[in-house]
Design an enzyme around this catalytic site. Structure first.
Site, PDB file in Angstrom:
ATOM      1  CB  SER A 190      -0.964  -0.052   1.186  1.00 44.32           C
ATOM      2  OG  SER A 190      -2.013   0.883   1.026  1.00 44.32           O
ATOM      3  CG  ASP A 224      -7.829  -1.527  -3.663  1.00 46.64           C
ATOM      4  OD1 ASP A 224      -8.528  -1.086  -2.726  1.00 46.64           O
ATOM      5  OD2 ASP A 224      -6.588  -1.452  -3.685  1.00 46.64           O
ATOM      6  CG  HIS A 262      -5.992  -2.027  -0.210  1.00 45.51           C
ATOM      7  ND1 HIS A 262      -5.185  -1.642  -1.254  1.00 45.51           N
ATOM      8  CD2 HIS A 262      -5.411  -1.538   0.918  1.00 45.51           C
ATOM      9  CE1 HIS A 262      -4.152  -0.945  -0.785  1.00 45.51           C
ATOM     10  NE2 HIS A 262      -4.269  -0.868   0.529  1.00 45.51           N
TER      11      HIS A 262
END
Length: 323
Positions: free
Chosen positions: A114, A232, A287
């Site tokens: 991330s 996501d 995610h």
């Protein structure tokens, strides 16, 4: 195949037990691996401990260093929400350069989860000592975010950062203290973004002055792999993982190859792409919901020992492909 939640991290004891880079046979060298975790994570949790163990078992002899911005997990997690990203990257530059194993290795590999992905890219562009050989990012916001993620009920640290982002994203306070604000990028608000962005506008070389060192350092990579999560909904837009631009009104996606950052090659991405060193990958799910299978394959392809001439050549000039 079970999923590994990546809002968790390596326990400090695993760092002490990691092995230094070594020759795994008479003609190969295993590079160390540096990991930068994402928003809301900290180095004392269990999820990344599993990731580290998988990295070590997939490529025996791998020394793994997990980046941390505080001496305890609570402080490390807080630093993912509140802090100055420019100062944090400078701190990490010093942290990696001070590690006796990392600083004496011929190069290191880097894995960013991330926001840790664009921060590792910032490390490469701004200092890159020790130099990164292969960079892999999962669900990273390379072209920023246009919305802040929803917070879990009762997560006051996250909620506080979200409130600051919504109420004054371009204020000096937000741009020097609220981490997600420093990679916020709304295509409809480019004037303020270019004027006030503390981190992303600089690291993406979007202002009139182009930092040639950023371009040179990123072009030194042997491989740069970007993974986007297909479902996501945390990263908005998810296509930011590929440096793509998304129209918030129409949803129209402008891929990297059609953008000035690529056509005019502000960061060297076009050169990397033309040399076959830039990889665009997708992985199923939401995610940071990663399976062991995906991670193991990634470790095998991007972080395997360097063979033959690879182990003695300049890391930035070697093309390492999966077999």
């Amino acid at each position: 195949m079970r999923s590994i939640p990546i809002l968790a991290s390596l326990a400090a004891s695993a760092l002490a037990s990691a092995l230094p880079p070594k020759v795994t046979d008479t003609d190969s060298t295993q590079l160390p691996l540096v990991i930068w975790h994402g928003l809301g994570d900290d180095f004392e949790r269990e999820g990344l401990k599993e990731v580290v163990e998988l990295a070590e078992s997939t490529n025996p002899g791998t020394y793994v260093h997990l980046i941390r911005l505080a001496e305890d997990g609570n402080g490390d997690r807080q630093a993912t929400f509140l802090g100055n990203v420019t100062e944090q990257i400078a701190y990490v530059c010093d942290q990696l350069a001070a590690d006796p194993i990392l600083r004496t290795a011929p190069a290191i590999n880097a894995l960013g989860f991330s926001q840790g992905g664009q921060f590792l890219r910032g490390y490469i562009e701004r200092c890159n000592a020790p130099p990164v050989h292969n960079l892999v990012t999962f669900g990273s916001q390379h072209n920023g975010i246009s919305e802040f993620q929803s917070c879990s009920l009762g997560d006051w640290l996250c909620s506080g950062a979200e409130a600051l982002l919504r109420s004054g994203r371009w204020t000096n306070f937000a741009q020097s203290r609220v981490v997600p604000a420093q990679y916020f990028r709304d295509p409809t608000d480019m004037e303020q973004y270019l004027e006030y962005s503390n981190f992303l506008a600089d690291i993406n070389n979007e202002r009139e002055f182009k930092n040639e060192d950023y371009r040179k350092n990123l072009m030194s990579l042997n491989r740069f792999a970007m993974f986007m999560f297909e479902e996501d909904t945390t990263v908005v837009p998810k296509e930011s993982s590929f440096f793509a631009e998304v129209n918030g009104t129409t949803g129209e996606v402008t891929p990297l190859h059609e953008r000035p950052i690529y056509k005019e090659d502000w960061l060297g991405l076009r050169v990397l792409d033309e040399e076959g060193k830039l990889d665009f990958r997708t992985t199923p799910g939401q995610h940071m919901r990663l399976t062991e299978k995906v991670l193991k394959k990634t470790f095998e392809e991007y972080f395997a020992p360097l063979k033959g001439e690879q182990s003695t050549s300049s890391p930035g000039l070697v093309v390492q492909r999966a077999h």
